[in-house]
Design an enzyme around this catalytic site. Structure first.
Site, PDB file in Angstrom:
ATOM      1  N   ASN A  10     -25.768  42.093  42.714  1.00  0.00           N
ATOM      2  CA  ASN A  10     -26.926  41.288  42.328  1.00  0.00           C
ATOM      3  C   ASN A  10     -26.421  39.929  41.850  1.00  0.00           C
ATOM      4  OD1 ASN A  10     -29.245  40.180  41.311  1.00  0.00           O
ATOM      5  ND2 ASN A  10     -29.466  41.624  39.611  1.00  0.00           N
ATOM      6  N   TRP A  11     -26.528  38.937  42.724  1.00  0.00           N
ATOM      7  CA  TRP A  11     -25.979  37.619  42.384  1.00  0.00           C
ATOM      8  C   TRP A  11     -26.898  36.822  41.458  1.00  0.00           C
ATOM      9  CZ3 TRP A  11     -23.863  35.435  47.715  1.00  0.00           C
ATOM     10  CH2 TRP A  11     -22.740  36.185  48.080  1.00  0.00           C
ATOM     11  N   LYS A  12     -28.113  37.297  41.248  1.00  0.00           N
ATOM     12  CA  LYS A  12     -29.077  36.569  40.413  1.00  0.00           C
ATOM     13  C   LYS A  12     -29.193  35.124  40.916  1.00  0.00           C
ATOM     14  CE  LYS A  12     -28.132  39.825  36.755  1.00  0.00           C
ATOM     15  NZ  LYS A  12     -28.074  40.137  35.341  1.00  0.00           N
ATOM     16  N   HIS A  98     -36.572  44.217  38.267  1.00  0.00           N
ATOM     17  CA  HIS A  98     -35.405  43.972  37.408  1.00  0.00           C
ATOM     18  C   HIS A  98     -35.882  43.554  36.017  1.00  0.00           C
ATOM     19  CE1 HIS A  98     -31.766  42.134  35.816  1.00  0.00           C
ATOM     20  NE2 HIS A  98     -31.112  42.863  36.690  1.00  0.00           N
ATOM     21  N   GLU A 147     -31.180  50.699  34.011  1.00  0.00           N
ATOM     22  CA  GLU A 147     -30.506  49.483  33.538  1.00  0.00           C
ATOM     23  C   GLU A 147     -31.077  49.039  32.194  1.00  0.00           C
ATOM     24  OE1 GLU A 147     -28.620  46.353  36.392  1.00  0.00           O
ATOM     25  OE2 GLU A 147     -30.667  45.778  36.029  1.00  0.00           O
ATOM     26  N   GLY A 155     -23.535  37.400  32.188  1.00  0.00           N
ATOM     27  CA  GLY A 155     -23.257  36.771  33.474  1.00  0.00           C
ATOM     28  C   GLY A 155     -21.799  36.903  33.875  1.00  0.00           C
ATOM     29  N   SER A 186     -23.239  45.604  33.031  1.00  0.00           N
ATOM     30  CA  SER A 186     -21.841  45.281  32.692  1.00  0.00           C
ATOM     31  C   SER A 186     -20.833  46.179  33.392  1.00  0.00           C
ATOM     32  CB  SER A 186     -21.620  45.344  31.173  1.00  0.00           C
ATOM     33  OG  SER A 186     -22.468  44.424  30.529  1.00  0.00           O
ATOM     34  N   GLY A 207     -23.763  42.829  38.418  1.00  0.00           N
ATOM     35  CA  GLY A 207     -24.241  41.448  38.492  1.00  0.00           C
ATOM     36  C   GLY A 207     -23.050  40.509  38.414  1.00  0.00           C
ATOM     37  N   GLY A 208     -22.673  40.131  37.178  1.00  0.00           N
ATOM     38  CA  GLY A 208     -21.604  39.157  36.978  1.00  0.00           C
ATOM     39  C   GLY A 208     -20.319  39.470  37.744  1.00  0.00           C
TER      40      GLY A 208
HETATM   41  P1  PGA Z   1     -24.353  42.628  34.867  1.00  0.00           P
HETATM   42  O1  PGA Z   1     -25.804  42.545  35.539  1.00  0.00           O
HETATM   43  O2  PGA Z   1     -23.503  43.500  35.725  1.00  0.00           O
HETATM   44  O3  PGA Z   1     -23.855  41.189  34.846  1.00  0.00           O
HETATM   45  O4  PGA Z   1     -24.527  43.190  33.517  1.00  0.00           O
HETATM   46  C1  PGA Z   1     -26.412  43.680  36.041  1.00  0.00           C
HETATM   47  C2  PGA Z   1     -27.852  43.382  36.351  1.00  0.00           C
HETATM   48  O5  PGA Z   1     -28.563  42.820  35.511  1.00  0.00           O
HETATM   49  O6  PGA Z   1     -28.335  43.668  37.443  1.00  0.00           O
END
Ligand code: PGA
Length: 224
Positions: A10-12, A98, A147, A155, A186, A207-208
């Site tokens: 998930n690159w946001k 999300h 989540e 991030g 995370s 994500g990050g």
């Molecule tokens: P994160 O993000 O791995 O940076 O915590 C996960 C998400 O929100 O999808």
């Protein structure tokens, strides 16, 4: 039978087009021979990069492209909306609900249900993110991401780690039995194995840690 594990990036709202070009060329230089039958990779970039990544990855059947959302509208006079209809044929999956959309964009259950229905109508598999047991789980959804907002990183991919026990409790409390249970929050290349090696966890949504192609490849490799 080997259970397929799903690793969903998930690159946001990150990356320029030049950075996306570099990411995919670096990522695809790695060797994927050992993952093909056991790991499926889903990359969810910002919408402007979906078509480019679709073209770059279409010959790799272990990689799919996903969107980070779909519009609540099917089509028509809704300037700026990215609809399931327009994504159809380009993405196989869509993240829906999300926690950042629920909190920053005030998404309600009613809205989320509309998005799920539209995704399915256009043959896009919804990946529904829920924060806790107060969010609705829909029977029609095959992929549920547990989540908790407090576990999501700033991030960097390095934030509050949830213990495996808590992740499994969440699965139980959500009443998940037949649906695929994905964990996000995370997860990175140093803690992935504690989650992914568990038989009740079908995948991870980083994500990050997915923003760097080598860190993401390490996550994928450790999921085999
Ligand atoms: P994160 O993000 O791995 O940076 O915590 C996960 C998400 O929100 O999808």
């Amino acid at each position: 039978m080997l259970r397929m594990k799903y690793i969903i990036a998930n690159w946001k709202a990150n990356k320029t087009f030049a950075e996306v070009q570099k990411w995919i060329s670096t990522f695809l230089q790695h060797n994927f021979d050992n993952i093909k039958n056991s790991v499926h990779i889903v990359v969810c970039p910002p919408s402007p990069f979906i078509h480019y990544l679709y073209e770059e990855t279409k010959s790799f059947d272990f990689i799919s492209i996903g969107s980070q959302d779909v519009s609540q509208y099917e089509d028509g006079t809704y300037t700026g909306e990215v609809t399931a209809k327009s994504l159809s044929g380009l993405v196989s999956y869509a993240i829906i609900g999300h926690s950042e959309r629920r909190s920053f964009f005030n998404e309600t259950e009613e809205l989320i249900k509309k998005k799920i229905d539209l995704a399915k109508k256009y043959s896009i598999e919804p990946i529904l993110c829920v924060r806790n047991t107060s969010d609705t789980i829909y029977e029609s959804v095959n992929f549920i991401v547990g989540e908790p907002p407090e576990a999501i990183s700033d991030g960097s991919g390095k934030g509050k780690n949830l213990s495996l026990e808590k992740v499994l409790n969440m699965r139980n409390n959500l009443g998940i039995t037949t649906q695929k249970y994905i964990y996000g929050g995370s997860v990175n290349e140093t803690n992935i194995t504690s989650y992914i090696s568990n038989e009740h966890i079908d995948g991870i949504l980083p994500g990050g840690a997915s923003l760097d192609p080598d860190r993401f490849y390490s996550i994928v490799q450790q999921s085999v």
